[in-house]
Design an enzyme around this catalytic site. Structure first.
Site, PDB file in Angstrom:
ATOM      1  CG  HIS A   1      44.238  42.069  47.150  1.00  0.00           C
ATOM      2  ND1 HIS A   1      45.395  42.103  46.916  1.00  0.00           N
ATOM      3  CD2 HIS A   1      43.484  41.475  46.234  1.00  0.00           C
ATOM      4  CE1 HIS A   1      45.391  41.554  45.595  1.00  0.00           C
ATOM      5  NE2 HIS A   1      44.557  41.231  45.186  1.00  0.00           N
TER       6      HIS A   1
ATOM      7  CD  GLU B   1      42.823  17.322  42.635  1.00  0.00           C
ATOM      8  OE1 GLU B   1      42.807  16.168  43.204  1.00  0.00           O
ATOM      9  OE2 GLU B   1      42.612  17.481  41.381  1.00  0.00           O
TER      10      GLU B   1
ATOM     11  CG  ASP C   1      47.778  43.278  49.149  1.00  0.00           C
ATOM     12  OD1 ASP C   1      47.038  42.540  49.935  1.00  0.00           O
ATOM     13  OD2 ASP C   1      47.791  43.068  47.852  1.00  0.00           O
TER      14      ASP C   1
ATOM     15  N   GLY D   1      43.690  37.117  39.398  1.00  0.00           N
ATOM     16  CA  GLY D   1      43.533  35.844  39.817  1.00  0.00           C
ATOM     17  C   GLY D   1      44.677  35.350  40.296  1.00  0.00           C
TER      18      GLY D   1
ATOM     19  CB  SER E   1      45.680  38.618  44.115  1.00  0.00           C
ATOM     20  OG  SER E   1      45.962  39.714  43.234  1.00  0.00           O
ATOM     21  N   GLY E   2      48.039  36.990  45.649  1.00  0.00           N
ATOM     22  CA  GLY E   2      48.364  36.258  46.682  1.00  0.00           C
ATOM     23  C   GLY E   2      49.378  35.198  46.403  1.00  0.00           C
TER      24      GLY E   2
HETATM   25  N1  ARG Z   1      45.074  42.307  42.188  1.00  0.00           N
HETATM   26  C1  ARG Z   1      45.137  41.208  41.135  1.00  0.00           C
HETATM   27  C2  ARG Z   1      44.366  40.126  41.698  1.00  0.00           C
HETATM   28  O1  ARG Z   1      43.553  40.323  42.441  1.00  0.00           O
HETATM   29  C3  ARG Z   1      46.511  40.930  40.771  1.00  0.00           C
HETATM   30  C4  ARG Z   1      47.146  42.049  40.086  1.00  0.00           C
HETATM   31  C5  ARG Z   1      48.422  41.832  39.631  1.00  0.00           C
HETATM   32  N2  ARG Z   1      48.790  42.507  38.297  1.00  0.00           N
HETATM   33  C6  ARG Z   1      49.860  42.379  37.591  1.00  0.00           C
HETATM   34  N3  ARG Z   1      49.943  43.216  36.584  1.00  0.00           N
HETATM   35  N4  ARG Z   1      50.850  41.988  38.099  1.00  0.00           N
HETATM   36  O2  ARG Z   1      44.268  39.141  41.247  1.00  0.00           O
END
Ligand code: ARG
Length: 264
Positions: free
Chosen positions: A68, A92, A114, A209, A211-212
């Site tokens: 995503h 960096e 995902d 933020g 995520s991934g």
């Molecule tokens: N989907 C979120 C993102 O785009 C991360 C979600 C993780 N959430 C959590 N409660 N662990 O950054």
């Protein structure tokens, strides 16, 4: 904590307000790691340097992240060796992606599969600021209660109130899929390709933020930050893509036509 807040805290403590704990305990409950001690993490950004997602280096040419986080190969930039996103530290390495391989089974409705592989246009230099994460074996399981570390540049509170520009990290235990799927929790929406981690009391979690980004348990990348309900809520731990379910797909993708000769 800066000097004014420290003085304010001392004052508040005299009034029996537990200020130090409040300051230390942001809603995701994390802390700043020693700069550059988490060397496998990358920041996935737009080409105009907006942080979008986290990711992990698995070799010099490949990053693993969430499907995503797919903003398109032409819009993406990978930054390794980063700590503060706002301060140039000289450590960096900014590299453009050559190819994005989101998992073909990624389902945006239920978040299944995902996971995405990103091939870099040029290899990263592995040095004292940049290294790789080890992968678990195919179908390796990690027992409930085992401690993991999740790291990222995401929100430090569910409302996003404080968006840190420096990396943060928190240690959380694995929660069994049975518990995570119970009616008080995610009621059956956790597939066998997902892993839950956090405390049933909440307080420590990944957030938007992150995520991934990496969930590392026992020295291996067992999870990729995927989804959740809010952040750090009781009974709703973070949900991660279970990397061990994809070990074969990862190895096959990396060693296929996508770059057999230059992926080490
Ligand atoms: N989907 C979120 C993102 O785009 C991360 C979600 C993780 N959430 C959590 N409660 N662990 O950054």
């Amino acid at each position: 904590m800066d000097l004014p807040s420290l003085l304010l805290c001392i004052l508040l403590e005299l009034l029996a307000v537990n200020c130090f704990d409040m300051a230390a305990e942001r809603i995701v409950g994390g802390y700043a790691p020693v700069p550059h001690s988490i060397k496998y993490i990358v920041s996935i950004q737009t080409t105009d340097n907006q942080h979008i997602c986290g990711g992990s280096l698995i070799n010099k040419y490949w990053v693993i992240t969430a499907a995503h986080c797919n903003i398109g190969v032409d819009n993406m930039m990978i930054v390794a060796g980063d700590y503060s996103l706002s301060i140039y530290e000289g450590t960096e390495q900014q590299i453009l992606p050559q190819l994005l391989v989101p998992h073909p089974g990624h389902n945006i409705l239920d978040n299944n599969n995902d996971i995405m592989l990103v091939k870099l246009m040029a290899p990263v230099y592995l040095n004292s600021y940049v290294s790789i994460a080890l992968l678990p074996r195919q179908d390796a399981s990690i027992a409930e209660g085992r401690m993991c570390r999740v790291s990222g540049w995401g929100y430090t509170s569910p409302s996003g109130g404080q968006i840190p520009s420096t990396l943060r990290t928190v240690k959380i235990p694995v929660i069994s899929t049975e518990k995570c799927n119970s009616t008080e929790s995610f009621s059956g929406t956790i597939t066998e390709n997902m892993l839950c981690a956090g405390y049933s009391t909440g307080g420590k979690d990944a957030c938007k933020g992150d995520s991934g980004g990496p969930l590392v348990c026992e020295g291996r990348l067992y999870g990729v930050v995927s989804w959740g309900r809010g952040c750090a809520e009781a009974m709703f731990p973070g949900v991660y893509t279970a990397v061990s379910k994809y070990r074969r797909w990862i190895d096959d993708t990396i060693s296929s036509s996508y770059g057999r000769c230059d992926n080490n």
